[in-house]
Design an enzyme around this catalytic site. Sequence first.
Site, PDB file in Angstrom:
ATOM      1  N   ASP A 251       1.785   2.735   7.300  1.00 14.23           N
ATOM      2  CA  ASP A 251       1.573   1.289   7.324  1.00 14.23           C
ATOM      3  C   ASP A 251       2.130   1.501   9.417  1.00 14.23           C
ATOM      4  OD1 ASP A 251       4.263   1.666   8.082  1.00 14.23           O
ATOM      5  OD2 ASP A 251       4.840  -0.341   6.328  1.00 14.23           O
ATOM      6  N   SER A 252       1.709   0.549   9.623  1.00 13.05           N
ATOM      7  CA  SER A 252       2.403   0.172  11.121  1.00 13.05           C
ATOM      8  C   SER A 252       3.864  -0.098  11.862  1.00 13.05           C
ATOM      9  CB  SER A 252       1.199  -0.221  11.611  1.00 13.05           C
ATOM     10  OG  SER A 252       1.985  -2.459  11.687  1.00 13.05           O
TER      11      SER A 252
ATOM     12  N   GLN B 242      -5.610 -10.819   9.363  1.00  9.76           N
ATOM     13  CA  GLN B 242      -4.942 -10.887   8.929  1.00  9.76           C
ATOM     14  C   GLN B 242      -5.667 -13.054   8.681  1.00  9.76           C
ATOM     15  OE1 GLN B 242      -1.550 -11.650   7.951  1.00  9.76           O
ATOM     16  NE2 GLN B 242      -0.797  -9.616   8.847  1.00  9.76           N
TER      17      GLN B 242
ATOM     18  N   ASP C  60      -1.694  -0.371  -2.795  1.00 11.64           N
ATOM     19  CA  ASP C  60      -0.147   0.422  -2.815  1.00 11.64           C
ATOM     20  C   ASP C  60       1.057  -0.430  -3.415  1.00 11.64           C
ATOM     21  OD1 ASP C  60       0.240  -1.333  -0.155  1.00 11.64           O
ATOM     22  OD2 ASP C  60       1.876  -0.418  -0.683  1.00 11.64           O
TER      23      ASP C  60
ATOM     24  N   CYS D 162       0.282   7.975 -25.163  1.00 13.42           N
ATOM     25  CA  CYS D 162       0.329   8.126 -23.209  1.00 13.42           C
ATOM     26  C   CYS D 162       0.406   9.685 -22.966  1.00 13.42           C
ATOM     27  CB  CYS D 162       1.833   7.036 -22.819  1.00 13.42           C
ATOM     28  SG  CYS D 162       1.280   8.010 -20.789  1.00 13.42           S
TER      29      CYS D 162
ATOM     30  N   CYS E 125       1.600  11.070 -20.505  1.00 18.61           N
ATOM     31  CA  CYS E 125       3.311  11.637 -19.896  1.00 18.61           C
ATOM     32  C   CYS E 125       3.805  12.573 -19.845  1.00 18.61           C
ATOM     33  CB  CYS E 125       3.670  10.224 -18.584  1.00 18.61           C
ATOM     34  SG  CYS E 125       4.884   9.161 -19.601  1.00 18.61           S
TER      35      CYS E 125
ATOM     36  N   CYS F 210       6.192  10.094 -22.023  1.00 20.15           N
ATOM     37  CA  CYS F 210       6.257   9.725 -23.176  1.00 20.15           C
ATOM     38  C   CYS F 210       6.269  10.593 -25.063  1.00 20.15           C
ATOM     39  CB  CYS F 210       4.844   8.881 -23.335  1.00 20.15           C
ATOM     40  SG  CYS F 210       5.362   7.382 -22.572  1.00 20.15           S
TER      41      CYS F 210
ATOM     42  N   HIS G 215       6.865   7.222 -16.485  1.00 17.18           N
ATOM     43  CA  HIS G 215       5.781   6.288 -16.823  1.00 17.18           C
ATOM     44  C   HIS G 215       5.072   5.806 -16.547  1.00 17.18           C
ATOM     45  CE1 HIS G 215       4.028   4.983 -20.652  1.00 17.18           C
ATOM     46  NE2 HIS G 215       3.815   3.860 -19.803  1.00 17.18           N
TER      47      HIS G 215
END
Lengths: 385, 385
Positions: free
Chosen positions: A88-89, A193, A270, A308, A310, A313, A339
């Site tokens: 980001d800026s 914006q 994000d 799941c 992962c 899990c 997870h």
Amino acid sequence: MFELIHTEGRARVGKIETAHGAFRTPAFMPVGTQGSVKGICPRELREMDVPIILGNTYHLMIRPGLETIRRFGGLHGFAGWTGPILTDSGGYQVFSLAALREISDAGVAFRSHVDGAPLFLGPREALDAQAALGSDIAMLFDECPPWTADASALARAVDRTIAWARESRRAIDAWRGTGGVIPPNQRHFAIVQGGGSAELRARCASELAAMDFDGYAIGGVSVGEPEPMMLDAIDITEPHLPPGKPRYAMGLGMPAQIIELVARGIDLFDCVLPTRMARHGSAFTWGGTLHLHNAHLAQDPSPIESGCACYACQTFSRAYIRHLLKSREILGLRLVSLHNLHFYMSLMTEIRDAIARGCFGQFRQDALARLRSCEITGDIEDAAP
Amino acid sequence: MFELIHTEGRARVGKIETAHGAFRTPAFMPVGTQGSVKGICPRELREMDVPIILGNTYHLMIRPGLETIRRFGGLHGFAGWTGPILTDSGGYQVFSLAALREISDAGVAFRSHVDGAPLFLGPREALDAQAALGSDIAMLFDECPPWTADASALARAVDRTIAWARESRRAIDAWRGTGGVIPPNQRHFAIVQGGGSAELRARCASELAAMDFDGYAIGGVSVGEPEPMMLDAIDITEPHLPPGKPRYAMGLGMPAQIIELVARGIDLFDCVLPTRMARHGSAFTWGGTLHLHNAHLAQDPSPIESGCACYACQTFSRAYIRHLLKSREILGLRLVSLHNLHFYMSLMTEIRDAIARGCFGQFRQDALARLRSCEITGDIEDAAP
């Protein structure tokens, strides 16, 4: 850098190419605020097929400082992450976090919250900072007003955002021409914006689109506003964004929100929620949010989510993870973070597959029904900054 | 369960067989106080070739409680660790940590520091607790007096330790006979007390040896005493331990101390230092302890230790890890913990190789010279409990 592959209604599957690899959209970017996705190492991110991570310019310029990171060849070399990075800026944090800030048409003067050092960020400084970070995608410096801002404050923020984008365009073109400063493969996204004003959003989007940046973000969302206002801001902005460029909804969102935003033509997301919710002991599942501190899980031998794939899990029970969280063992939040990030990655895969098969409409309906207990609208505010 | 393979002077290489795998000694056991080696997952432990971990009965009986762990088939099933586990008896913590404790010849009545519940540990209760935990090696309940205890308190602790060992022997034989309670492959180690008294140590060791347990620990060390007193306690005890059984120095130690203790015939070690030092930002290296908070490392591109094969050293710079620690990012202490545990595992491998090649004497001399700046004797106290 962007190729549109499938569409279904406004939902899109695309492909973004960067100097550190290509990935499909819609895509979710885990947040590595200080150069680390909280509690997770790069190897684990790769194993989860995380396509791209986000770094925060404001936090990194304050600590460890841009010159340190520049010396390591950028954030990739410094943080040991070889995949794509978006930065980001610094604008959002400097407006919302920085102490003793003074805003002018040139940018924002502020002081480091770590050592009080005087710092300045404007359109050129934000580009220079992100050149030092060496990110694959850099965001333009914009003014993000509070969601409660009045019409004149919103208009001024849009004016500044457009003026700063124009200055950024000039700097990028000038610096590119001289072969210095900006990494040759770095791409730049502008930020629209305009708050809840259809007129301001349309004007901001059209002016920025005319400047031909590599992608477009919708800013001024996920800043504490109610969810209907956020969805409305997306709806009034998206038609004014060029269809051949990626669109990014900044700071969003909960799983159900991501599905709604994909349906509105958004490609990139994000959010700190996967790791932040984990630190509060909350796990995302297709059956709703699971609060692992709950006493009724103390003997539960099942994984966080059945089926799941992962590591958490595949290896541990709810009872054990709850025990770790109650005992304040770091492994507890590591496992829930793993997870939750895996859940987001799976969600994005399912979204892309559904659009590619032309059944995203049905997927959206089914998924929202399954996820309804995930919708904790109060957490939108918690997600900022 | 124990086979002696090589000796050089008093130093030994052996092999311990357990129901969850065999491993070579001298061996170091990372401490998983609450069912987790702090910050590290079982997969990472396996990748570092950690041969065996330690669990704390006192902490686990208080939270999550023994019945929960019994329901999961013991600590292996609960914590997702498939290798060998040694559990302590809870005695040391109940003597040093527990609130409102009342000591009698039957054991110790105390209250949970979590919810105030009344609890009791004696020789049979400690065996029963460790049967619930299903550890491969269980420790007998003993009385560990403070290192400053006077002669009569030391003698009383030895008397109780011997009496409790006798009661433990009877319980083990009786319970084994009925086919219940104690897991068929669980082994039991007795603990020698006696402080700095050669006469008490000899008496305690001989009496326990006569009861024919599977291994012998030296207790009452690493409880705050100066290092020469600790080495002396080992020296006066070890000759009275049966050579065909493994010997375990509880709570020890720093790398240089481990080399000294191997030279004195010790086979097993456990210590919280690798993870505790990591949380303080200190890394073990062959060149001494590296304090990663130090400002002069802020730009240092080298790994914690050049040539180290651990994930942290293979991937990240000192500068990045320092940044994570300064930013209080969890990944920072994870990476230093990984390195420190890897350092201990490498140390033990080098020790075993040196003994097997008959050059441990030379190794000891060289290693102690290299490690001399590692010797922070003040940390012995910090290591308890």
